[in-house]
Design a protein around this motif. Structure first.
Motif, mmCIF file in Angstrom:
data_model
loop_
_atom_site.group_PDB
_atom_site.id
_atom_site.type_symbol
_atom_site.label_atom_id
_atom_site.label_comp_id
_atom_site.label_asym_id
_atom_site.label_seq_id
_atom_site.Cartn_x
_atom_site.Cartn_y
_atom_site.Cartn_z
ATOM 1 N N HIS A 153 0.822 -1.213 0.000
ATOM 2 C CA HIS A 153 0.000 0.000 0.000
ATOM 3 C C HIS A 153 0.859 1.267 0.000
ATOM 4 C CE1 HIS A 153 -3.484 -2.514 0.627
ATOM 5 N NE2 HIS A 153 -2.923 -3.037 1.705
ATOM 6 N N GLY A 154 1.883 1.300 -0.848
ATOM 7 C CA GLY A 154 2.694 2.499 -0.986
ATOM 8 C C GLY A 154 3.754 2.687 0.082
ATOM 9 N N MET A 155 3.925 1.746 0.969
ATOM 10 C CA MET A 155 4.903 1.881 2.047
ATOM 11 C C MET A 155 5.889 0.710 2.003
ATOM 12 S SD MET A 155 3.848 4.573 3.780
ATOM 13 C CE MET A 155 4.673 4.443 5.321
ATOM 14 N N LEU A 156 7.138 0.969 2.386
ATOM 15 C CA LEU A 156 8.137 -0.078 2.522
ATOM 16 C C LEU A 156 8.267 -0.445 3.987
ATOM 17 C CD1 LEU A 156 10.981 1.191 0.161
ATOM 18 C CD2 LEU A 156 9.466 -0.731 -0.227
ATOM 19 N N LYS A 157 8.126 -1.731 4.280
ATOM 20 C CA LYS A 157 8.322 -2.206 5.655
ATOM 21 C C LYS A 157 9.619 -3.013 5.647
ATOM 22 C CE LYS A 157 6.388 -4.901 9.369
ATOM 23 N NZ LYS A 157 5.355 -5.787 9.822
ATOM 24 N N TRP A 158 10.632 -2.508 6.336
ATOM 25 C CA TRP A 158 11.942 -3.140 6.345
ATOM 26 C C TRP A 158 11.892 -4.434 7.134
ATOM 27 C CZ3 TRP A 158 14.649 -1.051 2.740
ATOM 28 C CH2 TRP A 158 14.417 0.284 2.401
ATOM 29 N N ILE A 159 12.478 -5.475 6.579
ATOM 30 C CA ILE A 159 12.412 -6.789 7.210
ATOM 31 C C ILE A 159 13.511 -6.952 8.254
ATOM 32 C CG2 ILE A 159 12.610 -9.267 6.800
ATOM 33 C CD1 ILE A 159 11.133 -8.829 4.206
ATOM 34 N N ASP A 160 14.742 -6.733 7.892
ATOM 35 C CA ASP A 160 15.838 -6.894 8.847
ATOM 36 C C ASP A 160 16.347 -5.524 9.254
ATOM 37 O OD1 ASP A 160 15.771 -9.717 8.859
ATOM 38 O OD2 ASP A 160 16.950 -9.794 7.021
#
Length: 83
Positions: A11-18
């Motif tokens: 939805h237009g956002m980056l969620k960093w995994i590490d």
């Protein structure tokens, strides 16, 4: 220098995994890798593949056969300017 970080785009956002890239103002270049479809539906046995592709490759032709075909075509060639 390029560093690689993994994130999920939703939805237009980056969620960093590490770990997250450091800095407040970053130029981020994103490469999208789509999740591959389940390859099980594309699996085919070797026997099925060979049966399906049977006859695609023509048998090799010898040089003598090629020369004979060329000679035949040349003999059939009607050149108007030779008359």
């Amino acid at each position: 220098m390029f560093s690689t970080y993994e994130a999920v785009y939703k939805h237009g956002m980056l969620k960093w995994i590490d770990e997250r890239p450091e800095g407040n103002c970053l130029r981020v270049m994103v490469t999208v890798l789509e999740k591959e479809k389940d390859t099980a539906e594309f699996q085919e046995s070797i026997e099925e593949l060979l049966q399906r592709t049977k006859g695609i490759v023509k048998p090799p032709v010898s040089r003598d056969e090629i020369d004979r075909d060329i000679a035949t075509m040349r003999s059939e060639w009607n050149r108007e300017w030779d008359r």
